[in-house]
Design a protein around this motif. Structure first.
Motif, PDB file in Angstrom:
ATOM      1  N   SER A 178       3.538 -16.289 -13.498  1.00 52.63           N
ATOM      2  CA  SER A 178       3.204 -16.131 -12.074  1.00 52.63           C
ATOM      3  C   SER A 178       1.750 -15.683 -11.903  1.00 52.63           C
ATOM      4  N   LYS A 179       1.261 -14.835 -12.803  1.00 57.26           N
ATOM      5  CA  LYS A 179      -0.129 -14.359 -12.670  1.00 57.26           C
ATOM      6  C   LYS A 179      -1.129 -15.468 -13.066  1.00 57.26           C
ATOM      7  N   ALA A 180      -0.728 -16.328 -13.992  1.00 57.68           N
ATOM      8  CA  ALA A 180      -1.568 -17.506 -14.257  1.00 57.68           C
ATOM      9  C   ALA A 180      -1.631 -18.358 -12.988  1.00 57.68           C
ATOM     10  N   THR A 237       3.152  -2.431   4.141  1.00 58.29           N
ATOM     11  CA  THR A 237       4.316  -2.079   3.332  1.00 58.29           C
ATOM     12  C   THR A 237       5.375  -3.167   3.490  1.00 58.29           C
ATOM     13  N   ARG A 238       6.116  -3.419   2.419  1.00 56.43           N
ATOM     14  CA  ARG A 238       7.148  -4.470   2.470  1.00 56.43           C
ATOM     15  C   ARG A 238       8.123  -4.214   3.607  1.00 56.43           C
ATOM     16  N   SER A 239       8.456  -2.928   3.806  1.00 59.10           N
ATOM     17  CA  SER A 239       9.400  -2.580   4.866  1.00 59.10           C
ATOM     18  C   SER A 239       9.016  -1.235   5.468  1.00 59.10           C
ATOM     19  N   TRP A 280      -4.417  -1.516 -17.626  1.00 61.22           N
ATOM     20  CA  TRP A 280      -3.017  -1.062 -17.755  1.00 61.22           C
ATOM     21  C   TRP A 280      -2.928   0.330 -17.155  1.00 61.22           C
ATOM     22  N   VAL A 281      -2.382   0.395 -15.949  1.00 62.08           N
ATOM     23  CA  VAL A 281      -2.532   1.595 -15.124  1.00 62.08           C
ATOM     24  C   VAL A 281      -1.209   2.340 -14.950  1.00 62.08           C
ATOM     25  N   LYS A 282      -1.317   3.662 -14.863  1.00 63.11           N
ATOM     26  CA  LYS A 282      -0.141   4.538 -14.733  1.00 63.11           C
ATOM     27  C   LYS A 282       0.457   4.462 -13.329  1.00 63.11           C
ATOM     28  N   THR A 283       1.275   3.444 -13.113  1.00 61.95           N
ATOM     29  CA  THR A 283       2.030   3.285 -11.868  1.00 61.95           C
ATOM     30  C   THR A 283       3.468   2.992 -12.280  1.00 61.95           C
ATOM     31  N   ARG A 284       4.343   2.774 -11.296  1.00 67.97           N
ATOM     32  CA  ARG A 284       5.721   2.419 -11.648  1.00 67.97           C
ATOM     33  C   ARG A 284       5.723   1.133 -12.478  1.00 67.97           C
ATOM     34  N   ASN A 319      -5.326  -8.564  -1.773  1.00 65.54           N
ATOM     35  CA  ASN A 319      -3.949  -9.052  -1.975  1.00 65.54           C
ATOM     36  C   ASN A 319      -3.396  -8.381  -3.226  1.00 65.54           C
ATOM     37  N   ASN A 320      -2.826  -7.204  -3.021  1.00 69.26           N
ATOM     38  CA  ASN A 320      -2.429  -6.344  -4.141  1.00 69.26           C
ATOM     39  C   ASN A 320      -0.938  -6.406  -4.487  1.00 69.26           C
ATOM     40  N   ALA A 321      -0.074  -6.606  -3.487  1.00 69.78           N
ATOM     41  CA  ALA A 321       1.379  -6.520  -3.713  1.00 69.78           C
ATOM     42  C   ALA A 321       1.814  -7.451  -4.845  1.00 69.78           C
ATOM     43  N   CYS A 340       4.649  -5.930   6.091  1.00 68.12           N
ATOM     44  CA  CYS A 340       4.401  -7.295   5.608  1.00 68.12           C
ATOM     45  C   CYS A 340       5.158  -7.488   4.301  1.00 68.12           C
ATOM     46  N   ASN A 341       6.242  -8.235   4.391  1.00 73.03           N
ATOM     47  CA  ASN A 341       6.984  -8.598   3.179  1.00 73.03           C
ATOM     48  C   ASN A 341       6.386  -9.897   2.668  1.00 73.03           C
ATOM     49  N   THR A 342       5.637  -9.813   1.581  1.00 71.34           N
ATOM     50  CA  THR A 342       4.886 -10.992   1.123  1.00 71.34           C
ATOM     51  C   THR A 342       5.783 -12.040   0.453  1.00 71.34           C
ATOM     52  N   ALA A 343       7.098 -11.756   0.388  1.00 70.76           N
ATOM     53  CA  ALA A 343       8.036 -12.773  -0.108  1.00 70.76           C
ATOM     54  C   ALA A 343       8.667 -13.545   1.040  1.00 70.76           C
ATOM     55  N   ALA A 366       0.803  -1.233   0.000  1.00 67.39           N
ATOM     56  CA  ALA A 366       0.000   0.000   0.000  1.00 67.39           C
ATOM     57  C   ALA A 366       0.834   1.280   0.000  1.00 67.39           C
ATOM     58  N   ASN A 367       2.152   1.157  -0.060  1.00 68.95           N
ATOM     59  CA  ASN A 367       2.973   2.369   0.037  1.00 68.95           C
ATOM     60  C   ASN A 367       3.058   3.152  -1.269  1.00 68.95           C
ATOM     61  N   ARG A 368       2.694   2.514  -2.393  1.00 70.63           N
ATOM     62  CA  ARG A 368       2.721   3.233  -3.672  1.00 70.63           C
ATOM     63  C   ARG A 368       1.805   2.520  -4.656  1.00 70.63           C
ATOM     64  N   GLY A 369       1.672   3.119  -5.852  1.00 65.70           N
ATOM     65  CA  GLY A 369       0.928   2.479  -6.927  1.00 65.70           C
ATOM     66  C   GLY A 369      -0.540   2.243  -6.582  1.00 65.70           C
ATOM     67  N   LEU A 370      -1.049   1.113  -7.032  1.00 68.60           N
ATOM     68  CA  LEU A 370      -2.483   0.830  -6.870  1.00 68.60           C
ATOM     69  C   LEU A 370      -2.874   0.662  -5.408  1.00 68.60           C
ATOM     70  N   GLY A 371      -1.975   0.068  -4.612  1.00 70.82           N
ATOM     71  CA  GLY A 371      -2.277  -0.100  -3.183  1.00 70.82           C
ATOM     72  C   GLY A 371      -2.479   1.243  -2.499  1.00 70.82           C
ATOM     73  N   SER A 404      11.064   0.703   6.459  1.00 72.67           N
ATOM     74  CA  SER A 404      12.105   1.624   5.997  1.00 72.67           C
ATOM     75  C   SER A 404      11.756   2.268   4.652  1.00 72.67           C
ATOM     76  N   ASN A 405      10.695   1.796   3.996  1.00 71.84           N
ATOM     77  CA  ASN A 405      10.258   2.434   2.740  1.00 71.84           C
ATOM     78  C   ASN A 405       9.916   3.893   2.998  1.00 71.84           C
ATOM     79  N   ASP A 406       9.903   4.685   1.947  1.00 72.62           N
ATOM     80  CA  ASP A 406       9.394   6.054   2.056  1.00 72.62           C
ATOM     81  C   ASP A 406       7.861   5.955   2.200  1.00 72.62           C
ATOM     82  N   THR A 454       7.754 -14.313 -17.692  1.00 74.24           N
ATOM     83  CA  THR A 454       7.937 -14.721 -16.293  1.00 74.24           C
ATOM     84  C   THR A 454       6.762 -14.234 -15.436  1.00 74.24           C
ATOM     85  N   TYR A 455       6.432 -12.985 -15.604  1.00 74.71           N
ATOM     86  CA  TYR A 455       5.312 -12.377 -14.871  1.00 74.71           C
ATOM     87  C   TYR A 455       3.991 -13.067 -15.234  1.00 74.71           C
ATOM     88  N   SER A 456       3.765 -13.297 -16.526  1.00 72.27           N
ATOM     89  CA  SER A 456       2.501 -13.914 -16.965  1.00 72.27           C
ATOM     90  C   SER A 456       2.321 -15.296 -16.345  1.00 72.27           C
TER      91      SER A 456
HETATM   92  N1  LIG Z   1      -0.031  -1.161 -13.138  1.00 68.56           N
HETATM   93  C1  LIG Z   1      -0.544  -2.017 -14.015  1.00 68.56           C
HETATM   94  O1  LIG Z   1      -0.748  -1.682 -15.192  1.00 68.56           O
HETATM   95  C2  LIG Z   1      -0.907  -3.418 -13.575  1.00 68.56           C
HETATM   96  C3  LIG Z   1      -1.486  -4.253 -14.535  1.00 68.56           C
HETATM   97  C4  LIG Z   1      -1.859  -5.540 -14.170  1.00 68.56           C
HETATM   98  C5  LIG Z   1      -1.676  -5.974 -12.876  1.00 68.56           C
HETATM   99  N2  LIG Z   1      -1.094  -5.142 -11.958  1.00 68.56           N
HETATM  100  C6  LIG Z   1      -0.943  -5.662 -10.602  1.00 68.56           C
HETATM  101  O2  LIG Z   1      -1.399  -4.720  -9.643  1.00 68.56           O
HETATM  102  C7  LIG Z   1      -0.660  -4.854  -8.428  1.00 68.56           C
HETATM  103  C8  LIG Z   1      -0.099  -3.506  -8.019  1.00 68.56           C
HETATM  104  O3  LIG Z   1       0.740  -3.043  -9.082  1.00 68.56           O
HETATM  105  P1  LIG Z   1       1.222  -1.531  -9.215  1.00 68.56           P
HETATM  106  O4  LIG Z   1       0.969  -1.131 -10.603  1.00 68.56           O
HETATM  107  O5  LIG Z   1       0.706  -0.724  -8.090  1.00 68.56           O
HETATM  108  O6  LIG Z   1       2.801  -1.764  -9.066  1.00 68.56           O
HETATM  109  P2  LIG Z   1       3.905  -0.870  -8.347  1.00 68.56           P
HETATM  110  O7  LIG Z   1       3.615   0.554  -8.555  1.00 68.56           O
HETATM  111  O8  LIG Z   1       5.206  -1.426  -8.806  1.00 68.56           O
HETATM  112  O9  LIG Z   1       3.686  -1.199  -6.790  1.00 68.56           O
HETATM  113  C9  LIG Z   1       3.867  -2.513  -6.333  1.00 68.56           C
HETATM  114  C10 LIG Z   1       3.598  -2.566  -4.849  1.00 68.56           C
HETATM  115  O10 LIG Z   1       3.803  -3.921  -4.434  1.00 68.56           O
HETATM  116  C11 LIG Z   1       4.732  -3.888  -3.352  1.00 68.56           C
HETATM  117  N3  LIG Z   1       5.544  -5.092  -3.239  1.00 68.56           N
HETATM  118  C12 LIG Z   1       6.404  -5.634  -4.134  1.00 68.56           C
HETATM  119  N4  LIG Z   1       7.039  -6.685  -3.602  1.00 68.56           N
HETATM  120  C13 LIG Z   1       6.570  -6.812  -2.326  1.00 68.56           C
HETATM  121  C14 LIG Z   1       6.831  -7.693  -1.270  1.00 68.56           C
HETATM  122  N5  LIG Z   1       7.749  -8.688  -1.373  1.00 68.56           N
HETATM  123  N6  LIG Z   1       6.168  -7.525  -0.104  1.00 68.56           N
HETATM  124  C15 LIG Z   1       5.262  -6.543   0.024  1.00 68.56           C
HETATM  125  N7  LIG Z   1       4.977  -5.644  -0.926  1.00 68.56           N
HETATM  126  C16 LIG Z   1       5.628  -5.798  -2.099  1.00 68.56           C
HETATM  127  C17 LIG Z   1       5.625  -2.677  -3.627  1.00 68.56           C
HETATM  128  O11 LIG Z   1       6.344  -2.341  -2.446  1.00 68.56           O
HETATM  129  P3  LIG Z   1       7.850  -1.718  -2.498  1.00 68.56           P
HETATM  130  O12 LIG Z   1       7.669  -0.245  -2.743  1.00 68.56           O
HETATM  131  O13 LIG Z   1       8.394  -2.019  -1.170  1.00 68.56           O
HETATM  132  O14 LIG Z   1       8.569  -2.381  -3.623  1.00 68.56           O
HETATM  133  C18 LIG Z   1       4.552  -1.687  -4.040  1.00 68.56           C
HETATM  134  O15 LIG Z   1       3.886  -1.177  -2.915  1.00 68.56           O
HETATM  135  C19 LIG Z   1       0.410  -5.916  -8.702  1.00 68.56           C
HETATM  136  O16 LIG Z   1      -0.023  -7.167  -8.206  1.00 68.56           O
HETATM  137  C20 LIG Z   1       0.489  -5.939 -10.223  1.00 68.56           C
HETATM  138  O17 LIG Z   1       0.961  -7.179 -10.717  1.00 68.56           O
HETATM  139  C21 LIG Z   1      -0.712  -3.880 -12.276  1.00 68.56           C
END
Ligand SMILES: NC(=O)c1ccc[n+]([C@@H]2O[C@H](COP(=O)([O-])OP(=O)(O)OC[C@H]3O[C@@H](n4cnc5c(N)ncnc54)[C@H](OP(=O)(O)O)[C@@H]3O)[C@@H](O)[C@H]2O)c1
Length: 239
Positions: A162-164, A33-35, A193-197, A85-87, A56-59, A9-14, A37-39, A158-160
């Motif tokens: 894991s998502k399957a 948040t994974r850590s 397809w969302v504007k995140t990192r 479950n977004n991470a 919560c480090n989900t790895a 939840a520290n960035r992106g969609l979360g 120590s994150n910003d 690789t990602y595909s």
């Molecule tokens: N953006 C898209 O277009 C898109 C499309 C399809 C699916 N998704 C899915 O949507 C979800 C969120 O993506 P996003 O776009 O928001 O990506 P993002 O901007 O890269 O953010 C990913 C988030 O997941 C966290 N994360 C990564 N590894 C982690 C771990 N081991 N433990 C806990 N947290 C962890 C990151 O934390 P840190 O900052 O600590 O790394 C960050 O908060 C993901 O599951 C992604 O696969 C996104």
């Protein structure tokens, strides 16, 4: 007083989930948040008085266990209504099926598949999920066999894969969890397809649109939706 738990939840969609949910003072939010120590400045800026930030480090299974115990203490007898479950990671998008790095695949399976599996399992073990909990596993269109077959050239192997995997996890959870939690509904969701990192260059959707649609979908879930695959536009996706 619904309770939401959001991983990554520290960035992106979360972060956008928290921003929208924190607008209502009725919502209690466990934002992870994974850590620590994150910003966390963006997360703190959008949080409400009823938002709790936990690590919560989900790895890392030990980290998920500790998180479940901390959540038990934080909620003090209250349970989670919505587990999101977004991470997730997509760290090697250029790999194709002829260049998969074994360590890369293991890492993506750890975070994208085992992460949501164990987060759910350990929260159940702490009796934090009620009978009619709603669980959303974040997947991707790339996790769909039908979508994958339609993309030429194929991308993000690789990602595909894991998502399957998280899609199949959802299918299994939708059966296994029903034996413990009678009214549970587990789905997987493609956010678009969302504007995140992770979305990177070329992404077309604003996070507020994607998350607005996902929350509408999650809030509208009925028992018949258990085990289904939806987009943020509330449409069902072909496996
Ligand atoms: N953006 C898209 O277009 C898109 C499309 C399809 C699916 N998704 C899915 O949507 C979800 C969120 O993506 P996003 O776009 O928001 O990506 P993002 O901007 O890269 O953010 C990913 C988030 O997941 C966290 N994360 C990564 N590894 C982690 C771990 N081991 N433990 C806990 N947290 C962890 C990151 O934390 P840190 O900052 O600590 O790394 C960050 O908060 C993901 O599951 C992604 O696969 C996104």
């Amino acid at each position: 007083m619904p309770v939401y738990c959001i991983t990554g939840a520290n960035r992106g969609l979360g972060l956008e989930f928290v921003r929208q949910l924190a607008k209502s003072p009725d919502n209690t939010i466990i934002a992870t948040t994974r850590s620590m120590s994150n910003d966390l400045s963006d997360l703190k800026a959008v949080s409400s008085k009823t938002t709790h930030i936990l690590e919560c480090n989900t790895a890392d299974l030990t980290s998920i266990q500790s998180f479940a115990s901390e959540t038990k203490k934080t909620l003090n007898g209250v349970q989670i209504d919505f587990l999101l479950n977004n991470a997730g990671v997509n760290s090697v998008p250029t790999q194709n099926s002829l260049s998969i790095g074994p360590d890369d695949l293991h890492r993506e399976i750890d975070i994208n598949v085992l992460g949501p599996a164990k987060t759910t399992e350990f929260l159940i073990a702490q009796d934090l999920l009620p009978q009619n909990v709603r669980i959303m596993n974040m997947t991707s269109g790339l996790g769909s066999m039908s979508v994958g077959l339609s993309i030429a050239p194929r991308k993000c192997a690789t990602y595909s894969i894991s998502k399957a995997g998280v899609n199949m996890l959802t299918v299994h959870q939708s059966g296994d969890l029903r034996e413990k939690l009678k009214g549970v509904v587990v789905i997987c969701m493609d956010p678009g397809w969302v504007k995140t990192r992770m979305g990177g260059e070329g992404a077309v959707l604003e996070p507020e649109v994607s998350i607005g649609g996902m929350l509408k979908t999650v809030h509208g879930l009925g028992e018949g939706d258990n085990g289904k695959f939806y987009t943020y536009t509330v449409e069902e996706v072909k496996w």
